[in-house]
Design a protein around this motif. Structure first.
Motif, short mmCIF file in Angstrom:
data_model
loop_
_atom_site.label_atom_id
_atom_site.label_comp_id
_atom_site.label_asym_id
_atom_site.label_seq_id
_atom_site.Cartn_x
_atom_site.Cartn_y
_atom_site.Cartn_z
N ALA A 214 -7.22 3.99 6.33
CA ALA A 214 -7.38 3.90 4.89
C ALA A 214 -5.86 3.31 3.82
CB ALA A 214 -7.60 5.09 4.85
N GLN A 215 -5.03 3.87 4.81
CA GLN A 215 -4.21 3.47 3.88
C GLN A 215 -3.75 1.98 4.40
OE1 GLN A 215 -1.24 5.05 6.28
NE2 GLN A 215 -0.89 7.49 5.00
N HIS A 216 -4.11 0.98 4.95
CA HIS A 216 -3.98 0.26 5.31
C HIS A 216 -4.44 -1.23 4.00
CE1 HIS A 216 -1.09 0.12 7.99
NE2 HIS A 216 -1.50 0.16 9.43
N LYS A 217 -6.37 -0.30 4.38
CA LYS A 217 -7.17 -1.47 3.59
C LYS A 217 -6.35 -0.91 1.77
CE LYS A 217 -11.18 -0.99 6.08
NZ LYS A 217 -12.60 -0.02 5.55
N LYS A 218 -6.02 -0.17 1.63
CA LYS A 218 -5.17 0.46 0.61
C LYS A 218 -3.77 -0.31 0.30
CE LYS A 218 -3.60 4.31 -2.46
NZ LYS A 218 -2.79 5.64 -2.55
N GLU A 219 -2.79 -0.70 0.80
CA GLU A 219 -2.01 -1.64 0.87
C GLU A 219 -2.14 -2.91 1.05
OE1 GLU A 219 0.45 -0.79 4.50
OE2 GLU A 219 0.76 1.00 3.55
N LEU A 220 -3.23 -3.13 1.52
CA LEU A 220 -4.17 -4.43 1.37
C LEU A 220 -5.01 -4.96 0.12
CD1 LEU A 220 -4.90 -7.26 2.98
CD2 LEU A 220 -7.25 -6.23 3.46
N LEU B 185 -1.73 -5.34 -2.47
CA LEU B 185 -1.03 -7.06 -2.00
C LEU B 185 -1.95 -7.86 -2.29
CD1 LEU B 185 0.98 -6.05 1.11
CD2 LEU B 185 2.07 -6.12 -0.66
N GLU B 186 -3.23 -7.73 -2.73
CA GLU B 186 -4.53 -8.47 -2.65
C GLU B 186 -4.15 -8.82 -4.39
OE1 GLU B 186 -8.01 -7.85 -0.88
OE2 GLU B 186 -7.11 -8.73 0.93
N GLU B 187 -3.85 -8.10 -5.10
CA GLU B 187 -3.95 -7.60 -6.53
C GLU B 187 -2.61 -8.24 -6.87
OE1 GLU B 187 -4.44 -3.69 -7.80
OE2 GLU B 187 -6.65 -4.21 -7.32
N GLU B 188 -1.39 -7.92 -6.04
CA GLU B 188 -0.26 -8.54 -6.24
C GLU B 188 -0.07 -10.04 -6.33
OE1 GLU B 188 4.32 -7.47 -5.03
OE2 GLU B 188 2.98 -6.39 -4.25
N ILE B 189 -1.08 -10.37 -5.40
CA ILE B 189 -0.85 -12.15 -5.82
C ILE B 189 -1.69 -12.97 -5.95
CG2 ILE B 189 0.98 -11.92 -2.67
CD1 ILE B 189 -1.88 -12.84 -1.65
N THR C 192 7.42 -15.13 -3.72
CA THR C 192 6.78 -14.00 -3.61
C THR C 192 5.36 -14.30 -3.13
OG1 THR C 192 7.84 -13.53 -5.51
CG2 THR C 192 6.24 -12.07 -4.97
N TYR C 193 4.24 -15.26 -3.83
CA TYR C 193 3.19 -15.57 -2.57
C TYR C 193 3.28 -15.09 -0.93
CZ TYR C 193 -1.28 -18.19 -1.35
OH TYR C 193 -2.71 -17.71 -0.63
N PRO D 145 2.15 -13.46 4.62
CA PRO D 145 2.37 -13.10 6.76
C PRO D 145 1.81 -11.60 6.02
CG PRO D 145 3.97 -14.26 5.42
CD PRO D 145 3.55 -14.06 4.53
N LYS D 146 2.54 -10.89 5.30
CA LYS D 146 2.16 -9.02 5.19
C LYS D 146 0.52 -9.29 5.55
CE LYS D 146 4.39 -5.41 3.50
NZ LYS D 146 5.43 -4.35 2.38
N ILE D 147 0.06 -10.20 3.91
CA ILE D 147 -1.34 -9.73 4.09
C ILE D 147 -2.32 -10.08 5.29
CG2 ILE D 147 -3.49 -10.45 2.16
CD1 ILE D 147 -1.41 -10.52 0.61
N ASP D 148 -1.66 -10.73 5.68
CA ASP D 148 -2.48 -11.27 7.39
C ASP D 148 -2.53 -9.50 8.35
OD1 ASP D 148 -3.54 -13.54 5.64
OD2 ASP D 148 -1.84 -15.37 5.99
N ALA D 149 -1.15 -9.55 8.18
CA ALA D 149 -1.13 -9.09 8.98
C ALA D 149 -1.81 -7.83 9.27
CB ALA D 149 0.27 -8.35 9.40
N LEU D 150 -1.86 -7.02 7.61
CA LEU D 150 -2.36 -6.19 7.33
C LEU D 150 -4.07 -5.70 7.74
CD1 LEU D 150 -0.97 -4.25 3.79
CD2 LEU D 150 -0.79 -3.71 6.32
N ARG D 151 -4.36 -7.29 7.26
CA ARG D 151 -5.73 -7.39 7.60
C ARG D 151 -6.74 -7.42 9.64
NH1 ARG D 151 -7.71 -12.99 4.01
NH2 ARG D 151 -7.11 -11.33 1.72
#
Length: 550
Positions: free
Chosen positions: A284-290, A293-297, A306-307, A312-318
């Protein structure tokens, strides 16, 4: 005119003097025949008696009634004439005493006997009741009289027929009482049999109802507390009503328990808060962070630093999310299931209510059957009680009827005993006694009438003889016709021969009259004093004359 009347009277007296023999002879002859007739004619002696009837009743107990039953002799007193002056009664007495009536014994047929009794006895017999306040209970007097040539025979006749009538009335009362007593005795037997039959049926009903007939003050109605059937019915109905009420309440509580059980879960699920390294929490935390981050980029270009830094951080979370998502979650990872204690309690309570409803329903059915059976039984007992009431009334009426009939029988029996032992209801206050003096015809009256008739006949003959001739009898008659005064008168010249002939005629008439009067007087005296001294022919002639004069 006034002077002519004395002259005519003097002429009449002179004429009667001249014809005195025509006056005296008929007068003596008629008087002699009248006196002889008064002696020879049959004398009738009137004998009477009186019966006093008291106010005693036939049945002693009737004296207290408004309309008591009078004794027969009092009841029939008003028609005493029909009872006493009765052909059959007189005929029976005459035939039982033929020596008193020899003429009746000589009758040749029934017609002559009937005429003898009717004309010789019944005609001179009378009975007259005197009702002195009979309705108020006073004494009734009956006067009986009879005229006969023989006073002793008349007295015997009155005594005989009155005694026969009184005896008949007494026997009438006695026979009536005997018949009534026998009738009441038969009625008692019949009524007693009916009473016994009714009592047998009544005791049978007592036995069916379980009632002791010897109990005093017995009540046989439905509200009798000793009648167990009606008591059991009332008790069963009360219990059935209570059970039905309790059953309805239990059914309502059962519905509530079922509803409560349906609303209560059998298992309780409890949500458990997971720890930090919990896969679900990390996912749940990862989905929340994801998402963040997706909203941010989202509005950045790939060439943006920034993108590039965040890509890479978004891909890692996914990838981590995919790995975490690929892992199988544990069963009790989130909810813990535990048994619900209230559900068990409600279920137990529901089963208890169902058992109670079943038991109450069964009990209700049993009580309903008991009530139905008791109603049938009480209905039958009600019919029996109705029959019992009718039988009790029937028995009561039958007993009253038997008792009343017994009282009537006892009254007749007592009255019969008193009738046999007590004094008669009548007394003969004036017995029939022979009379020494005749009542008809009156001899002195007959003698007087004969003398008067003889004088009248003599005077009539003398006057008729004197005035039958058409001639002048005195100077007065001549003077009244000629209209001149009378200077003198010469009496009738009678010769010696005429005088002797007249004296001889007078002597012959006087002697004949004396012979006739003496003969009649002598025969009459002999018949009156010593009739046996008369010749038989004379006796028979006199008796025939007397029979014709009866």
């Amino acid at each position: 005119m006034a002077a002519a009347v004395p002259n005519q009277l003097l002429d009449l007296l002179r004429a009667l003097k001249r014809r005195r023999y025509q006056v005296i002879v008929p007068a003596i002859l008629v008087a002699t025949f009248g006196i002889a007739f008064a002696v020879i004619v049959p004398k009738r002696y009137r004998v009477s008696m009186r019966i006093d009837i008291g106010d005693r009743t036939r049945v002693e107990s009737d004296a207290r009634l408004k309309n008591p039953q009078e004794v027969a002799v009092r009841r029939e007193a008003a028609s005493a004439h029909e009872h006493i002056v009765n052909y059959t009664r007189v005929k029976d007495f005459v035939e039982s005493n033929l020596s008193l009536w020899p003429d009746y014994a000589q009758a040749n047929n029934d017609g002559e006997r009937y005429n003898f009794i009717s004309k010789r006895i019944l005609k001179d017999l009378s009975a007259q009741p005197t009702l002195r306040d009979a309705k108020g209970g006073g004494t009734i007097f009956i006067e009986i009289s009879y005229s006969d040539e023989d006073p002793t025979r008349a007295a015997k006749l009155l005594d005989g027929i009155s005694a026969a009538w009184l005896k008949e009335m007494f026997e009438s009362d006695r026979t009536t009482l005997l018949d009534e007593r026998a009738e009441f005795q038969d009625m008692i037997g019949t009524q007693q049999a009916e009473l016994t039959e009714s009592e047998d049926r009544l005791y049978a009903v007592y036995e069916r109802l379980g009632i002791d007939p010897s109990s005093s003050g017995l009540e046989t109605r439905r509200d009798d507390p000793r009648d167990w059937a009606f008591k059991q019915l009332d008790k069963a109905k009360t219990e059935l009503a209570d059970v039905e009420f309790t059953l309805e309440l239990a059914q309502f509580e059962q519905l509530q328990a079922e509803q409560l059980l349906r609303e209560t879960p059998a298992v309780l699920r409890t949500e458990v808060t997971p720890e930090a390294d919990d896969p679900d929490v990390v996912l749940a935390q990862h989905k929340k962070e994801l998402v963040a981050l997706e909203e941010e980029i989202e509005n950045l270009r790939p060439s943006n630093s920034t993108y590039k830094r965040l890509k890479p951080k978004i891909d890692a979370l996914r990838q981590e999310i995919a790995e975490l998502a690929s892992q199988e979650p544990e069963v009790d990872s989130r909810w813990v299931e535990e048994p619900n204690e209230r559900y068990d309690e409600y279920d137990l309570a529901l089963r208890s209510k169902r058992d109670e409803v079943g038991r109450l329903g069964k009990k209700r059915d049993e009580l309903a059957q008991v009530v139905a059976n008791l109603e049938l039984e009480t209905k039958a007992r009600s019919a029996q009680y109705k029959e019992l009431d009718e039988l009790e009334n029937e028995v009561t009426l039958a007993r009253e009827l038997v008792n009343r009939t017994r009282r009537e029988w006892q009254d007749r029996d007592t009255s019969l005993q008193l009738l046999d032992r007590s004094q008669q209801a009548w007394i003969i206050s004036k017995p029939p006694l022979p009379s020494a003096a005749s009542t008809q015809p009156n001899p002195w009256l007959l003698a007087t009438v004969s003398v008067v008739l003889g004088l009248a006949l003599g005077l009539g003959l003398a006057v008729l003889t004197e005035f039958a001739r058409s001639c002048y009898r005195s100077t007065t008659d001549l003077a009244s016709v000629m209209g001149v005064p009378v200077l003198g008168a010469i009496e009738t010249i009678v010769t010696r021969k005429e005088r002797r002939r007249l004296q001889l005629a007078h002597a012959t008439a006087g002697l004949s009259t004396a012979v006739i009067v003496g003969t009649i007087g002598w025969l009459t005296w002999l018949w009156y004093s010593a009739p046996e001294r008369l010749p038989l022919e004379v006796q028979d002639a006199i008796e025939r004359l007397r029979s014709a004069l009866k």
